[in-house]
Design an enzyme around this catalytic site. Structure first.
Site, PDB file in Angstrom:
ATOM      1  CE  LYS A   1     -13.242  -3.729  -1.406  1.00 37.97           C
ATOM      2  NZ  LYS A   1     -14.187  -4.040  -0.346  1.00 37.97           N
TER       3      LYS A   1
ATOM      4  CE  LYS B   1      -4.490  -1.481   1.699  1.00 40.06           C
ATOM      5  NZ  LYS B   1      -5.517  -1.313   2.740  1.00 40.06           N
TER       6      LYS B   1
ATOM      7  CE  LYS C   1      -5.513  -8.433  -2.131  1.00 39.13           C
ATOM      8  NZ  LYS C   1      -5.537  -8.117  -0.752  1.00 39.13           N
TER       9      LYS C   1
HETATM   10  P1  TYM Z   1     -10.636  -6.373   3.669  1.00 43.34           P
HETATM   11  O1  TYM Z   1     -11.748  -5.400   3.865  1.00 43.34           O
HETATM   12  O2  TYM Z   1      -9.540  -6.013   2.737  1.00 43.34           O
HETATM   13  O3  TYM Z   1     -11.214  -7.756   3.221  1.00 43.34           O
HETATM   14  C1  TYM Z   1     -12.271  -8.413   3.913  1.00 43.34           C
HETATM   15  C2  TYM Z   1     -12.056  -9.912   3.872  1.00 43.34           C
HETATM   16  O4  TYM Z   1     -12.001 -10.365   2.513  1.00 43.34           O
HETATM   17  C3  TYM Z   1     -10.849 -11.168   2.315  1.00 43.34           C
HETATM   18  N1  TYM Z   1     -10.386 -11.011   0.915  1.00 43.34           N
HETATM   19  C4  TYM Z   1     -10.214 -12.021   0.052  1.00 43.34           C
HETATM   20  N2  TYM Z   1     -10.396 -13.355   0.182  1.00 43.34           N
HETATM   21  C5  TYM Z   1     -10.147 -14.117  -0.901  1.00 43.34           C
HETATM   22  N3  TYM Z   1      -9.738 -13.629  -2.104  1.00 43.34           N
HETATM   23  C6  TYM Z   1      -9.542 -12.307  -2.287  1.00 43.34           C
HETATM   24  N4  TYM Z   1      -9.160 -11.849  -3.478  1.00 43.34           N
HETATM   25  C7  TYM Z   1      -9.788 -11.440  -1.171  1.00 43.34           C
HETATM   26  N5  TYM Z   1      -9.709 -10.090  -0.989  1.00 43.34           N
HETATM   27  C8  TYM Z   1     -10.083  -9.850   0.283  1.00 43.34           C
HETATM   28  C9  TYM Z   1      -9.835 -10.640   3.324  1.00 43.34           C
HETATM   29  O5  TYM Z   1      -8.854 -11.606   3.615  1.00 43.34           O
HETATM   30  C10 TYM Z   1     -10.719 -10.324   4.503  1.00 43.34           C
HETATM   31  O6  TYM Z   1     -10.930 -11.464   5.311  1.00 43.34           O
HETATM   32  N6  TYM Z   1      -7.856  -5.612   7.762  1.00 43.34           N
HETATM   33  C11 TYM Z   1      -9.054  -6.274   7.261  1.00 43.34           C
HETATM   34  C12 TYM Z   1     -10.311  -5.854   7.999  1.00 43.34           C
HETATM   35  C13 TYM Z   1     -10.223  -6.015   9.460  1.00 43.34           C
HETATM   36  C14 TYM Z   1     -10.257  -7.241  10.187  1.00 43.34           C
HETATM   37  C15 TYM Z   1     -10.187  -6.875  11.563  1.00 43.34           C
HETATM   38  C16 TYM Z   1     -10.368  -8.580   9.798  1.00 43.34           C
HETATM   39  C17 TYM Z   1     -10.132  -5.004  10.367  1.00 43.34           C
HETATM   40  N7  TYM Z   1     -10.116  -5.511  11.623  1.00 43.34           N
HETATM   41  C18 TYM Z   1     -10.199  -7.856  12.559  1.00 43.34           C
HETATM   42  C19 TYM Z   1     -10.356  -9.554  10.809  1.00 43.34           C
HETATM   43  C20 TYM Z   1     -10.278  -9.185  12.171  1.00 43.34           C
HETATM   44  C21 TYM Z   1      -9.228  -5.915   5.793  1.00 43.34           C
HETATM   45  O7  TYM Z   1      -8.786  -4.880   5.351  1.00 43.34           O
HETATM   46  O8  TYM Z   1     -10.019  -6.766   5.098  1.00 43.34           O
END
Ligand code: TYM
Length: 329
Positions: A196, A111, A193
């Site tokens: 968005k 990032k 991967k």
């Molecule tokens: P975020 O918002 O980027 O993504 C949410 C969830 O989607 C999963 N994910 C994917 N899984 C499979 N293939 C993909 N291409 C893909 N892209 C995203 C992510 O692994 C995630 O599980 N930091 C986290 C949000 C967060 C969080 C937490 C998660 C904040 N606090 C506490 C767990 C526990 C995030 O940015 O996810």
């Protein structure tokens, strides 16, 4: 009962990756466990957001969680920013986190390379807040996609370090990563991967895309010069489509190979598009209904935040005492 916790950032609608890697698995867990799910709005401002858009996206993300099967009666469902205990705990945990550990986070490296004009402190300490999200509830299990695994390992290390310094207190949370769908790949470059933020809109399926759009994106998916639908090394595009199709239909790779023997990629892509669109149809319908009932949504997130604060207030009070702050009462 075990406590399950996970969160998602409110950037636009969810991608098929978010859905298959994480959100799809959250609903069924409610039957067996105590679940805490939230919209990670605090995390989202680590990249530049337009305020009106963020508010809209956040509300949509909340409605989408319900549309994807989260039941606000069974689970604690809220906005991260509505529970001040998360940033409070984050401060303390940050003081048990080393600069070098945060520097090694691959998501930070990616990032900060991408947003070189805005490498803010929040982007850097982002995993500490995530650790606080998890540890504030003493979560046992964190259902996430593969890309969040490193952050979860850091949360475990922070918890362990805190326990060593102040005495056993935090449980060490376990990741819960699905066998299939943990890393959904871009439809335009299946070595990356699905995300968005991809500039090419055809690379990413959004779960609110309509059927025609979904089918069109799958039809354009990049594959290979072979013609056989089979799971094999070097066939990243087809492997990704087979994985998606398998998770959505429940068919094994063997079933899929049999079903499409002698048929071309065109037929297969069409079938994947149809299956995904049909699978997501009820989510779209329920989402539209919920967005017309803002009063209901508000009722849910107000109650959710209240429940969340009750759980985490105890944690924060105990942590403050452990580190040596004077008890307020
Ligand atoms: P975020 O918002 O980027 O993504 C949410 C969830 O989607 C999963 N994910 C994917 N899984 C499979 N293939 C993909 N291409 C893909 N892209 C995203 C992510 O692994 C995630 O599980 N930091 C986290 C949000 C967060 C969080 C937490 C998660 C904040 N606090 C506490 C767990 C526990 C995030 O940015 O996810």
């Amino acid at each position: 009962k075990k406590l399950i916790l996970s969160m998602i950032q409110p950037t636009g609608t969810f991608t098929l990756g978010n859905y298959l890697g994480a959100v799809k698995n959250w609903g069924p867990l409610q039957e067996e466990f105590n679940c805490v799910y939230a919209v990670a709005d605090l995390h989202s401002i680590t990249v530049t957001q337009e305020p009106a858009k963020l508010r809209q996206n956040s509300l949509q993300a909340y409605a989408l969680l319900i549309a994807c099967g989260m039941d606000p009666k069974k689970s604690v469902l809220f906005f991260q920013s509505h529970n001040c205990n998360h940033p409070e705990l984050s401060w303390v945990l940050g003081c048990s986190t080393q600069f070098g550990e945060l520097q090694r986070m691959t998501q930070f490296k990616d990032k900060s390379a991408k947003h070189a004009d805005n490498i803010n402190a929040g982007l850097f300490t982002y995993p500490v807040l995530m650790a606080a999200d998890i540890l504030a509830y003493n979560a046992d299990l964190v259902p996430i996609g593969a890309d969040q695994k490193q952050h979860l390992e850091l949360a475990r290390n922070i918890a362990q370090r805190f326990n060593q310094r102040y005495g056993d207190f935090f449980k060490l949370p376990e990741p819960y990563i699905p066998k299939m769908g943990a890393k959904v790949m871009s439809l335009q470059d299946p070595t990356k991967k699905m995300s968005k933020s991809d500039e090419n809109p055809n690379a990413c399926i959004l779960i609110l895309d309509d059927k025609d759009t979904i089918i069109r994106k799958f039809k354009r998916a990049v594959t290979d010069s072979d013609t056989e639908v089979r799971y094999a090394e070097g066939k990243d595009g087809i492997n990704n489509l087979m994985t998606i199709y398998s998770v959505v239909t429940g068919k094994t790779f063997e079933d899929i190979e049999k079903d499409f023997a002698g048929k071309g990629y065109g037929d297969f892509k069409m079938a994947v598009g149809e299956a995904v669109a049909d699978h997501l149809e009820p989510v779209r319908t329920e989402f539209a209904r919920l967005m017309n009932d803002k009063a209901y949504l508000k009722e849910c997130y107000t109650a959710g935040a209240e429940k969340a604060r009750i759980i985490t207030q105890r944690t924060v009070s105990k942590v403050y005492h452990k580190v040596g702050f004077v008890d307020p009462k």
